[in-house]
Design a protein around this motif. Sequence first.
Motif, PDB file in Angstrom:
ATOM      1  N   VAL A 230       0.984  -5.217  -5.716  1.00  0.00           N
ATOM      2  CA  VAL A 230       0.374  -4.308  -4.740  1.00  0.00           C
ATOM      3  C   VAL A 230       0.820  -2.870  -5.019  1.00  0.00           C
ATOM      4  O   VAL A 230       0.020  -1.933  -4.936  1.00  0.00           O
ATOM      5  N   ARG A 231       2.076  -2.671  -5.383  1.00  0.00           N
ATOM      6  CA  ARG A 231       2.571  -1.332  -5.749  1.00  0.00           C
ATOM      7  C   ARG A 231       1.822  -0.816  -6.971  1.00  0.00           C
ATOM      8  O   ARG A 231       1.412   0.326  -7.038  1.00  0.00           O
ATOM      9  N   TRP A 232       1.631  -1.685  -7.976  1.00  0.00           N
ATOM     10  CA  TRP A 232       0.887  -1.303  -9.174  1.00  0.00           C
ATOM     11  C   TRP A 232      -0.529  -0.862  -8.795  1.00  0.00           C
ATOM     12  O   TRP A 232      -1.026   0.160  -9.283  1.00  0.00           O
ATOM     13  N   ALA A 233      -1.184  -1.645  -7.920  1.00  0.00           N
ATOM     14  CA  ALA A 233      -2.553  -1.316  -7.504  1.00  0.00           C
ATOM     15  C   ALA A 233      -2.593   0.017  -6.747  1.00  0.00           C
ATOM     16  O   ALA A 233      -3.497   0.829  -6.956  1.00  0.00           O
ATOM     17  N   ALA A 234      -1.615   0.248  -5.866  1.00  0.00           N
ATOM     18  CA  ALA A 234      -1.567   1.530  -5.140  1.00  0.00           C
ATOM     19  C   ALA A 234      -1.381   2.680  -6.122  1.00  0.00           C
ATOM     20  O   ALA A 234      -2.047   3.722  -6.004  1.00  0.00           O
ATOM     21  N   ASP A 235      -0.499   2.499  -7.097  1.00  0.00           N
ATOM     22  CA  ASP A 235      -0.287   3.537  -8.110  1.00  0.00           C
ATOM     23  C   ASP A 235      -1.534   3.740  -8.962  1.00  0.00           C
ATOM     24  O   ASP A 235      -1.841   4.858  -9.373  1.00  0.00           O
ATOM     25  N   TYR A 236      -2.257   2.672  -9.233  1.00  0.00           N
ATOM     26  CA  TYR A 236      -3.518   2.748  -9.981  1.00  0.00           C
ATOM     27  C   TYR A 236      -4.493   3.657  -9.241  1.00  0.00           C
ATOM     28  O   TYR A 236      -5.115   4.539  -9.835  1.00  0.00           O
TER      29      TYR A 236
ATOM     30  N   LEU B 196      -3.167   0.497   0.756  1.00  0.00           N
ATOM     31  CA  LEU B 196      -2.275  -0.462   0.108  1.00  0.00           C
ATOM     32  C   LEU B 196      -0.815  -0.166   0.432  1.00  0.00           C
ATOM     33  O   LEU B 196      -0.023  -1.089   0.645  1.00  0.00           O
ATOM     34  N   GLU B 197      -0.455   1.107   0.480  1.00  0.00           N
ATOM     35  CA  GLU B 197       0.930   1.463   0.801  1.00  0.00           C
ATOM     36  C   GLU B 197       1.300   1.085   2.230  1.00  0.00           C
ATOM     37  O   GLU B 197       2.476   0.869   2.526  1.00  0.00           O
ATOM     38  N   ALA B 198       0.298   0.961   3.103  1.00  0.00           N
ATOM     39  CA  ALA B 198       0.568   0.559   4.486  1.00  0.00           C
ATOM     40  C   ALA B 198       1.157  -0.849   4.553  1.00  0.00           C
ATOM     41  O   ALA B 198       1.866  -1.186   5.499  1.00  0.00           O
ATOM     42  N   PHE B 199       0.905  -1.675   3.538  1.00  0.00           N
ATOM     43  CA  PHE B 199       1.487  -3.019   3.510  1.00  0.00           C
ATOM     44  C   PHE B 199       3.003  -2.969   3.444  1.00  0.00           C
ATOM     45  O   PHE B 199       3.681  -3.917   3.815  1.00  0.00           O
ATOM     46  N   PHE B 200       3.553  -1.857   2.945  1.00  0.00           N
ATOM     47  CA  PHE B 200       5.002  -1.739   2.788  1.00  0.00           C
ATOM     48  C   PHE B 200       5.690  -1.180   4.029  1.00  0.00           C
ATOM     49  O   PHE B 200       6.914  -1.100   4.063  1.00  0.00           O
ATOM     50  N   ALA B 201       4.927  -0.799   5.024  1.00  0.00           N
ATOM     51  CA  ALA B 201       5.503  -0.236   6.246  1.00  0.00           C
ATOM     52  C   ALA B 201       6.344  -1.296   6.953  1.00  0.00           C
ATOM     53  O   ALA B 201       6.054  -2.492   6.896  1.00  0.00           O
ATOM     54  N   GLY B 202       7.382  -0.837   7.614  1.00  0.00           N
ATOM     55  CA  GLY B 202       8.246  -1.752   8.355  1.00  0.00           C
ATOM     56  C   GLY B 202       7.450  -2.563   9.358  1.00  0.00           C
ATOM     57  O   GLY B 202       6.532  -2.062   9.994  1.00  0.00           O
ATOM     58  N   GLY B 203       7.750  -3.821   9.443  1.00  0.00           N
ATOM     59  CA  GLY B 203       7.083  -4.685  10.405  1.00  0.00           C
ATOM     60  C   GLY B 203       5.717  -5.172   9.949  1.00  0.00           C
ATOM     61  O   GLY B 203       4.971  -5.726  10.749  1.00  0.00           O
TER      62      GLY B 203
END
Length: 155
Positions: free
Chosen positions: A10-16, A55-62
């Motif tokens: 998911v990080r790779w896709a967000a960076d893409y 995609l970065e929202a997936f990494f948010a706390g909670g």
Amino acid sequence: MRFHQVRELVRWAADYHGRLDEAYAGWAAQEGVGERRRMALDYLAEHERRMQRELEAFFAGGSEHRRVLDAWFDDPEEFPHAPVLERLPEGDDGEGVETVLSTALTMHRTLQDLYRHRVERAGSDPEREFFEALVQAEDAEVRRLVRDIQRLEAY
């Protein structure tokens, strides 16, 4: 490396998406790019920024997806490279926005194929459902891109 966490993909896709944003913005800033093409590229750059944020929202706390993001998978295939970034044409070739749309669709197919591959190889139902949702989101984005770029071409 064979073993990855879903979060790495998911990080790779967000960076893409971030790299696409920069590429489209750079293309739009070149001299000799026609007004319609510049508008299409500006639209695509903003679209890619939004996709990156989502995609970065997936990494948010909670995040409700934490368990899936923390899941490991074994896949001898590496994440695809983004070779088509170098395909971005220079300047304006007078073809309207067809080249822009074609390039954007190629970029999104890379992600669609990656997500579909993970659906097929998912190790659990939650992981499969997560990637199926990403496939559906990419499909919706492709339809939106085609519709919006075609509208721009019609004006």
